[in-house]
Design a protein around this motif. Structure first.
Motif, PDB file in Angstrom:
ATOM      1  N   PHE A   1       0.832  -1.194   0.000  1.00 37.68           N
ATOM      2  CA  PHE A   1       0.000   0.000   0.000  1.00 37.68           C
ATOM      3  C   PHE A   1       0.873   1.253   0.000  1.00 37.68           C
ATOM      4  N   PRO A   2       0.404   2.349  -0.587  1.00 36.07           N
ATOM      5  CA  PRO A   2       1.147   3.603  -0.511  1.00 36.07           C
ATOM      6  C   PRO A   2       1.040   4.210   0.884  1.00 36.07           C
ATOM      7  N   LEU A   3       2.043   4.970   1.276  1.00 38.74           N
ATOM      8  CA  LEU A   3       1.981   5.761   2.502  1.00 38.74           C
ATOM      9  C   LEU A   3       1.846   7.213   2.062  1.00 38.74           C
ATOM     10  N   ILE A   4       0.760   7.859   2.456  1.00 37.44           N
ATOM     11  CA  ILE A   4       0.456   9.193   1.944  1.00 37.44           C
ATOM     12  C   ILE A   4       0.449  10.206   3.077  1.00 37.44           C
ATOM     13  N   LYS A   5       1.136  11.320   2.870  1.00 35.13           N
ATOM     14  CA  LYS A   5       1.166  12.394   3.848  1.00 35.13           C
ATOM     15  C   LYS A   5       0.853  13.715   3.156  1.00 35.13           C
ATOM     16  N   PHE A   6       0.168  14.597   3.891  1.00 34.70           N
ATOM     17  CA  PHE A   6       0.000  15.965   3.388  1.00 34.70           C
ATOM     18  C   PHE A   6       0.334  16.939   4.504  1.00 34.70           C
ATOM     19  N   GLY A   7       0.797  18.126   4.105  1.00 41.09           N
ATOM     20  CA  GLY A   7       1.278  19.094   5.082  1.00 41.09           C
ATOM     21  C   GLY A   7       0.360  20.292   5.245  1.00 41.09           C
ATOM     22  N   LYS A   8       0.928  21.363   5.699  1.00 41.93           N
ATOM     23  CA  LYS A   8       0.197  22.607   5.937  1.00 41.93           C
ATOM     24  C   LYS A   8      -0.033  23.327   4.609  1.00 41.93           C
ATOM     25  N   TYR A   9      -1.267  23.713   4.355  1.00 37.75           N
ATOM     26  CA  TYR A   9      -1.506  24.419   3.092  1.00 37.75           C
ATOM     27  C   TYR A   9      -1.087  25.881   3.216  1.00 37.75           C
ATOM     28  N   PHE A  10      -0.806  26.480   2.073  1.00 36.28           N
ATOM     29  CA  PHE A  10      -0.249  27.833   2.046  1.00 36.28           C
ATOM     30  C   PHE A  10      -0.765  28.559   0.814  1.00 36.28           C
ATOM     31  N   LYS A  11      -0.626  29.872   0.827  1.00 36.30           N
ATOM     32  CA  LYS A  11      -1.088  30.671  -0.300  1.00 36.30           C
ATOM     33  C   LYS A  11       0.109  31.214  -1.076  1.00 36.30           C
ATOM     34  N   THR A  12       0.039  31.108  -2.384  1.00 35.67           N
ATOM     35  CA  THR A  12       1.063  31.663  -3.255  1.00 35.67           C
ATOM     36  C   THR A  12       0.414  32.160  -4.538  1.00 35.67           C
ATOM     37  N   ASN A  13       0.737  33.377  -4.925  1.00 36.39           N
ATOM     38  CA  ASN A  13       0.164  34.003  -6.122  1.00 36.39           C
ATOM     39  C   ASN A  13      -1.365  33.956  -6.119  1.00 36.39           C
ATOM     40  N   GLY A  14      -1.922  34.149  -4.937  1.00 35.05           N
ATOM     41  CA  GLY A  14      -3.364  34.194  -4.815  1.00 35.05           C
ATOM     42  C   GLY A  14      -4.064  32.840  -4.821  1.00 35.05           C
ATOM     43  N   ARG A  15      -3.294  31.760  -4.875  1.00 38.50           N
ATOM     44  CA  ARG A  15      -3.866  30.414  -4.887  1.00 38.50           C
ATOM     45  C   ARG A  15      -3.441  29.667  -3.618  1.00 38.50           C
ATOM     46  N   ILE A  16      -4.281  28.738  -3.174  1.00 37.26           N
ATOM     47  CA  ILE A  16      -3.975  27.933  -1.997  1.00 37.26           C
ATOM     48  C   ILE A  16      -3.469  26.571  -2.449  1.00 37.26           C
ATOM     49  N   GLN A  17      -2.305  26.191  -1.950  1.00 38.15           N
ATOM     50  CA  GLN A  17      -1.707  24.920  -2.332  1.00 38.15           C
ATOM     51  C   GLN A  17      -1.382  24.096  -1.094  1.00 38.15           C
ATOM     52  N   ILE A  18      -1.293  22.790  -1.288  1.00 34.35           N
ATOM     53  CA  ILE A  18      -0.960  21.881  -0.188  1.00 34.35           C
ATOM     54  C   ILE A  18       0.058  20.855  -0.670  1.00 34.35           C
ATOM     55  N   PRO A  19       1.118  20.616   0.119  1.00 35.16           N
ATOM     56  CA  PRO A  19       2.098  19.594  -0.271  1.00 35.16           C
ATOM     57  C   PRO A  19       1.584  18.195   0.051  1.00 35.16           C
ATOM     58  N   VAL A  20       1.767  17.296  -0.895  1.00 42.24           N
ATOM     59  CA  VAL A  20       1.361  15.897  -0.721  1.00 42.24           C
ATOM     60  C   VAL A  20       2.532  15.004  -1.100  1.00 42.24           C
ATOM     61  N   SER A  21       2.796  14.009  -0.268  1.00 45.42           N
ATOM     62  CA  SER A  21       3.869  13.055  -0.532  1.00 45.42           C
ATOM     63  C   SER A  21       3.289  11.644  -0.581  1.00 45.42           C
ATOM     64  N   VAL A  22       3.701  10.886  -1.591  1.00 44.41           N
ATOM     65  CA  VAL A  22       3.252   9.500  -1.730  1.00 44.41           C
ATOM     66  C   VAL A  22       4.480   8.589  -1.764  1.00 44.41           C
ATOM     67  N   PHE A  23       4.543   7.650  -0.824  1.00 44.81           N
ATOM     68  CA  PHE A  23       5.619   6.669  -0.744  1.00 44.81           C
ATOM     69  C   PHE A  23       5.114   5.384  -1.380  1.00 44.81           C
ATOM     70  N   VAL A  24       5.797   4.917  -2.394  1.00 44.51           N
ATOM     71  CA  VAL A  24       5.269   3.871  -3.267  1.00 44.51           C
ATOM     72  C   VAL A  24       6.247   2.712  -3.404  1.00 44.51           C
ATOM     73  N   SER A  25       5.697   1.500  -3.462  1.00 46.88           N
ATOM     74  CA  SER A  25       6.493   0.344  -3.849  1.00 46.88           C
ATOM     75  C   SER A  25       6.550   0.303  -5.371  1.00 46.88           C
ATOM     76  N   HIS A  26       7.756   0.380  -5.922  1.00 47.06           N
ATOM     77  CA  HIS A  26       7.915   0.377  -7.373  1.00 47.06           C
ATOM     78  C   HIS A  26       7.442  -0.941  -7.991  1.00 47.06           C
ATOM     79  N   ALA A  27       7.331  -1.969  -7.172  1.00 43.41           N
ATOM     80  CA  ALA A  27       6.872  -3.263  -7.683  1.00 43.41           C
ATOM     81  C   ALA A  27       5.448  -3.184  -8.221  1.00 43.41           C
ATOM     82  N   VAL A  28       4.633  -2.298  -7.650  1.00 44.46           N
ATOM     83  CA  VAL A  28       3.225  -2.232  -8.057  1.00 44.46           C
ATOM     84  C   VAL A  28       2.878  -0.985  -8.858  1.00 44.46           C
TER      85      VAL A  28
END
Length: 216
Positions: free
Chosen positions: A168-195
């Motif tokens: 299964f993937p391990l998924i994390k997201f962080g604190k969202y922030f505003k840049t150039n008038g848009r709201i963005q959020i960092p997302v990280s996905v840890f993946v097994s390359h086998a699948v």
């Protein structure tokens, strides 16, 4: 909860050689990090007076459940396959002692049902401390998701020091922030390359983006 498990016939599976290569030879896992634009999601969430975490959890799980590559596992007999759907397994932070526990919730493709289920489960188990698994009975078809709301990270990497069969993937997201008038959020996905290759993980991220724009 749909716990149907589909066994993969490796003799006809298009990824069979890649699975064997990355699971038994190279044993490769990787992280992919990206910022998602959640401007519409946050604006709608605030207008509706809803909580952000269950909404973001829904975005992630709905995307994951659209891709069998991220629902793959071994059954009790050691056979490779994929679940018809996976449920979220997620962490609850305890500010009083800076520890955490994790719980799981039933999955529903219906947003309102999913949201109310998660909010109810968080309330029921939030005061359970001193254990890792605050809710017993975690099913085998789970997807781990956690949040780091204190930092808008640019990258997140993780690994284990021992051999394990987790696909299964391990998924994390962080604190969202505003840049150039848009709201963005960092997302990280840890993946097994086998699948899953880079293509599959990029598609997963792009689907999260699309779902975030149409939840409401």
């Amino acid at each position: 909860m749909n716990t149907q498990f589909h066994i993969i016939d490796k003799s006809t599976w298009e990824r069979s050689i890649y699975f064997d290569y990355y699971y038994t030879q190279i044993k490769c896992k990787y992280n992919l990090n990206a910022n998602l634009d959640i401007t519409h999601l946050v604006e709608a969430q605030k207008a509706c007076g809803l909580r952000f975490f269950p909404i973001m959890l829904y975005v992630i799980l709905k995307a994951v459940n659209q891709h069998k590559e991220f629902r793959m596992s071994f059954n009790e007999e050691g056979q490779l396959g994929y679940w018809e759907e996976v449920v979220p397994c997620y962490t609850l932070f305890h500010p009083e002692n800076k520890t955490f526990t994790d719980i799981w919730s039933e999955y529903s493709a219906d947003f309102e049902t999913f949201y109310q289920t998660v909010v109810s489960d968080m309330a029921q188990y939030r005061d359970v401390t001193g254990v890792i698994k605050a809710r017993p009975g975690q099913p085998a078809n789970y997807c781990p998701v956690s949040c780091l709301p204190w930092l808008s990270f640019t990258s997140f990497a993780q690994d284990t020091y021992s051999e394990n069969s987790l696909l299964f993937p391990l998924i994390k997201f962080g604190k969202y922030f505003k840049t150039n008038g848009r709201i963005q959020i960092p997302v990280s996905v840890f993946v097994s390359h086998a699948v899953a290759d880079g293509y599959h993980t990029c598609k997963l991220m792009n689907d999260m983006q699309e779902i975030a724009e149409c939840v409401f």
